[in-house]
Design a protein around this motif. Structure first.
Motif, PDB file in Angstrom:
ATOM      1  N   THR A 350     -89.580  66.448  24.402  1.00 55.95           N
ATOM      2  CA  THR A 350     -90.853  65.809  24.066  1.00 55.95           C
ATOM      3  C   THR A 350     -91.821  66.814  23.444  1.00 55.95           C
ATOM      4  OG1 THR A 350     -90.597  64.169  25.827  1.00 55.95           O
ATOM      5  CG2 THR A 350     -92.829  64.591  25.041  1.00 55.95           C
ATOM      6  N   PRO A 360     -95.189  58.636  19.099  1.00 58.36           N
ATOM      7  CA  PRO A 360     -94.584  57.373  19.525  1.00 58.36           C
ATOM      8  C   PRO A 360     -95.100  56.190  18.709  1.00 58.36           C
ATOM      9  CG  PRO A 360     -95.246  58.667  21.432  1.00 58.36           C
ATOM     10  CD  PRO A 360     -95.837  59.337  20.228  1.00 58.36           C
ATOM     11  N   ASP A 363     -92.866  50.490  19.315  1.00 58.10           N
ATOM     12  CA  ASP A 363     -91.681  50.143  20.116  1.00 58.10           C
ATOM     13  C   ASP A 363     -91.141  51.333  20.898  1.00 58.10           C
ATOM     14  OD1 ASP A 363     -90.741  51.624  18.002  1.00 58.10           O
ATOM     15  OD2 ASP A 363     -89.124  50.225  17.458  1.00 58.10           O
ATOM     16  N   GLY A 364     -91.910  52.431  20.913  1.00 62.49           N
ATOM     17  CA  GLY A 364     -91.485  53.617  21.644  1.00 62.49           C
ATOM     18  C   GLY A 364     -90.722  54.623  20.813  1.00 62.49           C
ATOM     19  N   ILE A 365     -90.213  54.199  19.646  1.00 63.17           N
ATOM     20  CA  ILE A 365     -89.507  55.135  18.761  1.00 63.17           C
ATOM     21  C   ILE A 365     -90.540  55.893  17.939  1.00 63.17           C
ATOM     22  CG2 ILE A 365     -87.833  55.351  16.883  1.00 63.17           C
ATOM     23  CD1 ILE A 365     -86.688  54.490  19.633  1.00 63.17           C
ATOM     24  N   ARG A 366     -90.369  57.191  17.855  1.00 62.42           N
ATOM     25  CA  ARG A 366     -91.358  58.042  17.188  1.00 62.42           C
ATOM     26  C   ARG A 366     -91.329  57.848  15.665  1.00 62.42           C
ATOM     27  NH1 ARG A 366     -93.263  62.669  20.310  1.00 62.42           N
ATOM     28  NH2 ARG A 366     -92.557  62.441  22.462  1.00 62.42           N
ATOM     29  N   ARG A 372     -89.170  56.553  10.645  1.00 60.88           N
ATOM     30  CA  ARG A 372     -88.753  56.408  12.041  1.00 60.88           C
ATOM     31  C   ARG A 372     -87.804  57.539  12.431  1.00 60.88           C
ATOM     32  NH1 ARG A 372     -88.780  51.734  15.037  1.00 60.88           N
ATOM     33  NH2 ARG A 372     -86.582  51.927  15.641  1.00 60.88           N
ATOM     34  N   ARG A 398     -83.596  57.177  23.751  1.00 58.31           N
ATOM     35  CA  ARG A 398     -84.764  56.305  23.597  1.00 58.31           C
ATOM     36  C   ARG A 398     -85.928  56.800  24.459  1.00 58.31           C
ATOM     37  NH1 ARG A 398     -84.483  51.646  20.699  1.00 58.31           N
ATOM     38  NH2 ARG A 398     -86.490  51.027  21.597  1.00 58.31           N
ATOM     39  N   LYS A 399     -85.612  57.463  25.570  1.00 57.62           N
ATOM     40  CA  LYS A 399     -86.656  57.961  26.460  1.00 57.62           C
ATOM     41  C   LYS A 399     -87.490  59.063  25.805  1.00 57.62           C
ATOM     42  CE  LYS A 399     -83.984  56.859  30.620  1.00 57.62           C
ATOM     43  NZ  LYS A 399     -83.253  57.407  31.795  1.00 57.62           N
ATOM     44  N   GLY A 401     -87.935  58.950  22.495  1.00 56.62           N
ATOM     45  CA  GLY A 401     -88.418  58.338  21.267  1.00 56.62           C
ATOM     46  C   GLY A 401     -87.486  58.462  20.090  1.00 56.62           C
ATOM     47  N   ASP A 403     -84.069  56.991  18.125  1.00 55.08           N
ATOM     48  CA  ASP A 403     -83.241  55.791  17.984  1.00 55.08           C
ATOM     49  C   ASP A 403     -81.877  56.178  17.434  1.00 55.08           C
ATOM     50  OD1 ASP A 403     -82.323  53.180  17.708  1.00 55.08           O
ATOM     51  OD2 ASP A 403     -83.271  52.922  15.749  1.00 55.08           O
TER      52      ASP A 403
END
Length: 526
Positions: A350, A360, A363-366, A372, A398-399, A401, A403
């Motif tokens: 992170t 982020p 949808d949580g994806i950075r 994306r 995914r945690k 960010g 995909d």
């Protein structure tokens, strides 16, 4: 479609379970080992074969110039009593033991070795493994009937280990009177090994039988003379459940490719498991550093920190599988322990992404500058659990960010994408008991799956590793190469593939050689 032979095994598999037997006593000759393999062999010629099913057959049919100790990685005598190399590892001279013959009665001499090596080179891309081992091969010279010299155009320290593999196993000159396709089916497949080819029925079985009068086994084997078994019958059974049930019912003596979910059934009750992690490159996400977000070193490093390797082995695999602690498996000679560098560190991932400007999204994806944080991984179902492993990694990433998109392809499609460079991540492993496998896949002069630029620091270490058989030079170069790959995240190691063979109460000493292929010379049945 399920083959008829597999259906018959499945019907019998539902009827009973194996009983526990008494101590089998000392080894005894005779009998047939019936063992299941998980796929139809692509080719029985060990000089051409690439799949486990093929190699587990081919290893029994040919001898090699040398053998490799599975425990130490040392190269030991087999067909050659002794050998030497020149100072720059471009020339290797082998002194052959006398009295060795092929199963057609002709002598295994220096001329036969030359013919065999020239034959492997002539196969080109058909020799899936030998092509790499002999990439710079310039020829073989018959010094005298029992002495042969193998020459290369550039330093090739890896060749000494390659000389122990079945891919460079020696075939009789008569074998080359047949086409490569004929040899794949067993026609003219004449070696000097402890077993000879009997029959191959597509999608049913392969049968080999004892070579009578065999007396030149590897110095590493447990006994001398002929093999114990009269025959080995390899049943081709693609369905894991059929293999499992058939062994439990006594229809098989052993089975390869036991799935993690089935392992517990063979721990006790007269059954046992033989396991060995494959040496070589572990299962990994190999990054194409010229594609998308993977051009960013910080992104690749964050992906590595965001993978919980222990959770992968605990959740999807079994205790027989180890989390990767380097790009090389721990059973590979000159392996370097980089477990600290590969520790699960989501906070570190992170922090890297935050500092790199990835924020982020909804949808949580950075995202960064409208892009994306996503990359796809190309994979084939060569290993049954690959999709489950990748789905778990997808959840883990995914945690942080990221995909990860999964792209399942056939083996042929995957090979085409690899060769064209049309991938972001490539999921694979490669088995070889020598660190030179890194040069084959990472050097800009070879496979270069990371698409690095020539003259990079990794190339220098890989060239140094290949330049000498002296391990005081090879070891630091191999260790530094592993460190560069892991720290730069050119490839992201995940877990070590393990061969798991389940064995019934009647089968004994179903062994592995250094490349984690079956070695059945010392195997016997009670």
């Amino acid at each position: 479609m399920v083959p008829a032979a597999a259906l018959a095994l499945l019907a019998a598999a539902c009827s009973s379970t194996a009983a526990t037997g008494a101590d089998a006593g000392p080894p005894r000759p005779g009998g047939t080992l019936t063992i299941a393999v998980g796929s139809n062999p692509d080719c029985l010629d060990p000089q051409q074969a690439g799949t486990n099913a093929s190699l587990n057959v081919g290893r029994q049919l040919v001898d090699s110039l040398t053998d490799q100790d599975p425990n130490t990685g040392e190269i030991k005598p087999w067909l050659a009593d002794k050998w030497e190399s020149n100072a720059d590892s471009t020339s290797f001279t082998f002194h052959l033991r006398s009295g060795v013959t092929f199963s057609d009665g002709t002598p295994l001499d220096a001329n036969a070795v030359k013919t065999s090596f020239d034959g492997v080179k002539a196969l080109g891309a058909k020799s899936l493994l030998g092509l790499g081992y002999l990439a710079s091969y310039t020829g073989a010279t018959v010094v005298d009937p029992q002495t042969v010299r193998i020459d290369f155009s550039v330093p090739s320290a890896q060749f000494l280990q390659a000389s122990s593999t079945m891919s460079l196993g020696i075939l009789a000159p008569s074998a080359y009177q047949k086409t490569s396709d004929q040899r794949c089916q067993g026609d003219g497949l004449i070696g000097s090994g402890p077993f000879v080819f009997d029959s191959f029925k597509q999608n049913a079985d392969v049968v080999i039988s004892k070579r009578k009068g065999y007396a030149w086994g590897s110095s590493l084997w447990q006994h001398q003379g002929a093999a114990y078994l009269d025959k080995v019958d390899y049943k081709i059974v693609p369905e894991p459940g059929v293999r499992t049930g058939s062994l439990l019912s006594g229809q098989l003596d052993a089975t390869t490719e036991v799935q993690p979910v089935d392992e517990g059934q063979f721990q006790g009750n007269g059954f046992s498991e033989n396991t060995r992690p494959n040496p070589g490159i572990v299962f990994n996400l190999h990054a194409n550093t010229t594609k998308g977000v993977l051009t960013d070193e910080k992104v690749r490093q964050a992906v590595s920190k965001g993978i919980n390797r222990q959770e992968v082995t605990d959740t999807v695999l079994s205790p027989n599988y180890k989390p990767a602690t380097s790009i090389l498996a721990s059973t590979t000679p000159l392996y370097a322990d980089l477990s600290k560098e590969l520790a699960y560190d989501p906070a570190g991932a992170t922090a890297l992404l935050d500092a790199d400007g990835w924020v982020p999204g909804p949808d949580g994806i950075r995202v960064k500058n409208g892009q994306r944080l996503t990359a796809s991984v190309v994979f084939a179902s060569v290993f049954n659990q690959s999709q489950s492993v990748l789905e778990l990694i997808q959840q883990q990433l995914r945690k942080i960010g990221f995909d990860l998109q999964l792209q399942l392809h056939t083996n042929t499609e995957t090979l085409q994408l690899q060769q064209s460079g049309n991938y972001e991540f490539l999921w694979y492993n490669v088995t070889r008991a020598d660190p030179d496998i890194l040069r084959n896949n990472f050097s800009t002069k070879a496979g270069n799956r990371s698409k690095l630029q020539p003259g990079n620091p990794l190339d220098a270490q890989l060239d140094q590793e290949a330049s000498t058989v002296d391990n005081t030079v090879r070891k630091p170069a191999a260790e530094q190469a592993q460190r560069l790959i892991v720290e730069q995240a050119y490839a992201i190691p995940v877990f070590e593939l393990t061969q798991v063979v389940a064995v019934g109460e009647k089968a004994h000493a179903v062994n592995f050689e250094a490349s984690s292929r079956l070695q059945l010379f010392d195997t016997w049945v009670s």
